[in-house]
Design an enzyme around this catalytic site. Structure first.
Site, PDB file in Angstrom:
ATOM      1  N   LYS A 115       0.819  -1.219   0.000  1.00 63.67           N
ATOM      2  CA  LYS A 115       0.000   0.000   0.000  1.00 63.67           C
ATOM      3  C   LYS A 115       0.851   1.266   0.000  1.00 63.67           C
ATOM      4  O   LYS A 115       0.441   2.287  -0.558  1.00 63.67           O
ATOM      5  CB  LYS A 115      -0.949   0.005   1.201  1.00 63.67           C
ATOM      6  CG  LYS A 115      -1.961  -1.122   1.123  1.00 63.67           C
ATOM      7  CD  LYS A 115      -3.298  -0.770   1.730  1.00 63.67           C
ATOM      8  CE  LYS A 115      -4.325  -1.807   1.306  1.00 63.67           C
ATOM      9  NZ  LYS A 115      -5.524  -1.840   2.114  1.00 63.67           N
ATOM     10  N   LYS A 142      -7.626 -10.145  -7.138  1.00 58.26           N
ATOM     11  CA  LYS A 142      -8.703 -10.244  -6.163  1.00 58.26           C
ATOM     12  C   LYS A 142      -9.866  -9.320  -6.532  1.00 58.26           C
ATOM     13  O   LYS A 142      -9.645  -8.215  -7.012  1.00 58.26           O
ATOM     14  CB  LYS A 142      -8.170  -9.804  -4.792  1.00 58.26           C
ATOM     15  CG  LYS A 142      -8.345 -10.842  -3.698  1.00 58.26           C
ATOM     16  CD  LYS A 142      -7.729 -10.372  -2.397  1.00 58.26           C
ATOM     17  CE  LYS A 142      -8.779  -9.846  -1.451  1.00 58.26           C
ATOM     18  NZ  LYS A 142      -8.320  -9.686  -0.075  1.00 58.26           N
ATOM     19  N   LYS A 164     -13.021  -3.524  -4.137  1.00 58.08           N
ATOM     20  CA  LYS A 164     -13.883  -2.348  -4.235  1.00 58.08           C
ATOM     21  C   LYS A 164     -13.166  -1.201  -4.931  1.00 58.08           C
ATOM     22  O   LYS A 164     -13.800  -0.241  -5.351  1.00 58.08           O
ATOM     23  CB  LYS A 164     -14.383  -1.914  -2.862  1.00 58.08           C
ATOM     24  CG  LYS A 164     -13.347  -1.833  -1.772  1.00 58.08           C
ATOM     25  CD  LYS A 164     -14.050  -1.678  -0.415  1.00 58.08           C
ATOM     26  CE  LYS A 164     -13.214  -2.257   0.710  1.00 58.08           C
ATOM     27  NZ  LYS A 164     -14.015  -2.551   1.892  1.00 58.08           N
TER      28      LYS A 164
END
Ligand code: TRP
Length: 335
Positions: free
Chosen positions: A114, A197, A200
């Site tokens: 991240k 994956k 969202k």
């Protein structure tokens, strides 16, 4: 020493809840309510590790609450609350941070992913994320933590921190929480790319099935889902190297409550077209009622807030005592 079974888990209120959140997490929590004390949190403080719109953050916190309830989490049997409503999470997080060497945190792969290359621009909260997560669990002396594969490393850190604390003060105060990897489809992949994956944050809404998508949208997304040119195989082993077929059959199996082998046997040799029609029907029949109930619940925010308030009161009752005991062990004076 043994600790009573207590389950703790959480989801961040950061956007569209999708099939991956449902099959990989929330749905698997429902039966745990019969086996242990269960605490399910909406981890709004964790969401702050990325920029959030203040209005949306509140809406999405209610939305995750609605998803929990619509999926079968019972606010009487389980404690449902949002993390920031119980200040002890932040307080314990600070304390636990004082037992977590940088070397442990530097190993966290989620932070590395991240933070990306511009490490200096990553915020402290993102770095400390796993310590807050340890605090979430240990604040309730949680023993079992249902999570996806990607959170296993954070769970290990929580165990390490609990162990370090116990050793430092020669107490058996915190249990070492165990990850529970549950469910047939713990990893639901993107409908556009079977190697990624379902997420969202994917730019394409066609990559995911949202829990509140209507029937037509669900059917269309499945119809458009990426496939490969071959008919469906007759053994699960033959799914190797066919990520899209593997993902869609995995989703079918999970929704139908079957094993992957059973789903493979059912569609062996069939073209994707007929399989997809059945997958669409099944998806609509499982998700339709849940999405409808979510929408109904979200339409009454006052009711949701009452549930969260009651949940926070019950969470407080456990958390405040554990925090006070922790402070006492450390030697913090309560005048
Ligand atoms: N990090 C978890 C995730 O992204 C969410 C989370 C926060 C969590 N605190 C937790 C999960 C405590 C389990 C227990 O999925």
């Amino acid at each position: 020493m043994s600790f009573p079974n207590r389950v703790f888990s959480g989801v961040q209120p950061t956007g569209n809840l999708h099939l991956g959140n449902y099959l990989g997490a929330i749905r698997n929590w429902v039966p745990l309510q019969d086996q242990a004390e269960t605490i399910f949190c909406i981890v709004d403080l964790h969401a702050l590790t990325a920029p959030q719109d203040p209005v949306l953050l509140k809406t999405q916190t209610r939305e995750v609450t609605a998803a929990y309830i619509a999926a079968g989490i019972d606010p009487e049997r389980s404690i449902i609350f949002n993390q920031s409503a119980v200040a002890a999470h932040s307080e314990l997080s600070w304390l636990l941070g004082c037992y977590a060497p940088l070397g442990w945190l530097n190993r966290m792969t989620q932070f590395k992913e991240k933070a990306g290359k511009q490490r200096d621009n990553a915020v402290l909260g993102l770095y400390a994320y796993p310590v807050l997560m340890a605090a979430d669990i240990l604040l309730y002396k949680g023993t079992h933590v249902p999570v996806g594969e990607d959170q296993k490393q954070h769970l290990e850190l929580a165990r390490d921190i609990a162990g370090a604390f116990n050793r430092r003060y020669e107490v058996e105060f915190f249990p070492l929480p165990e990850p529970q990897i549950l469910g047939a489809a713990t990893r639901v992949m993107s409908l556009r790319d079977g190697t990624k994956k379902m997420s969202k944050s994917d730019a394409s809404d066609y990559s995911r099935i949202n829990m509140t998508d209507d029937a037509d949208t669900v059917a269309l997304k499945i119809q458009k889902a990426k496939t490969d040119p071959h008919p469906l195989p007759d053994t699960a082993a033959a799914l190797d190297g066919r990520p899209e077929a593997d993902n869609l059959l995995g989703i079918y199996a999970a929704l139908a409550g079957q094993t992957r082998d059973q789903a493979v046997a059912r569609f062996a040799g069939q073209p994707f077209s007929s399989f997809k029609r059945e997958l669409a029907d099944l998806s609509v029949s499982v998700l339709g009622p849940i999405g409808a109930e979510m929408k109904r619940l979200v339409g009454d925010p006052g009711h949701i807030d009452k549930i969260l308030k009651r949940g926070a009161e019950r969470a407080h009752a456990i958390a405040d005592k554990v925090l006070a005991d922790t402070q006492d062990i450390i030697g913090l004076l309560k005048p």
